[in-house]
Write an enzyme that holds these catalytic residues in place. Sequence first.
Site, PDB file in Angstrom:
ATOM      1  N   HIS A 143     -19.836  20.260 -33.586  1.00  0.00           N
ATOM      2  CA  HIS A 143     -19.158  20.363 -32.292  1.00  0.00           C
ATOM      3  C   HIS A 143     -19.465  21.654 -31.537  1.00  0.00           C
ATOM      4  CE1 HIS A 143     -16.717  22.713 -35.002  1.00  0.00           C
ATOM      5  NE2 HIS A 143     -16.260  23.346 -33.935  1.00  0.00           N
ATOM      6  N   HIS A 194     -19.773  24.993 -26.827  1.00  0.00           N
ATOM      7  CA  HIS A 194     -18.710  24.285 -27.549  1.00  0.00           C
ATOM      8  C   HIS A 194     -18.561  22.902 -26.930  1.00  0.00           C
ATOM      9  CE1 HIS A 194     -14.945  23.516 -29.631  1.00  0.00           C
ATOM     10  NE2 HIS A 194     -15.147  24.626 -30.328  1.00  0.00           N
TER      11      HIS A 194
END
Length: 148
Positions: free
Chosen positions: A57, A72
């Site tokens: 992620h 992110h």
Amino acid sequence: MTTVLAPMEGTAVGLAAVPDPVFSAGMVGPGTAIDPLRGPGKAVAPIAGKIMKLHPHAYVIVGDDGKGVLVHLGIDTVQLKGAGFQLLAAEGDRVSAGQPVVAWDPSAIEAGGRSPVCPVVALDALSEELTGVAEGAVHVGDELFRWG
């Protein structure tokens, strides 16, 4: 001067639009955020350098000048434990700007009740070091901001 490129297509919305106080308050560092185009896609390297951290992620790439950029993918996506993300590179790899790092689908993140907004942060930087921060529509590889 480091030019940080958009790691995905979408809309540059600024860190204040990130639904996470750690990012929106700039505690991680200055930068911006992209509300990504919905549908399957790839997140690419925003700068050339070495992948120092790679999670499904999120990833950090550090350039030869020592500047690190965090990408992110969505908010609270660490809770997915990698589901919905496919790594296209490995930690320690050297990458060129624009090289795909992670394949993902922002619409699937959103369908799961999480924000797909992606902070792109200049680590260990001061906000006044960033110039030319993009706003509005961005395409992969467009200049997102300059650092230096």
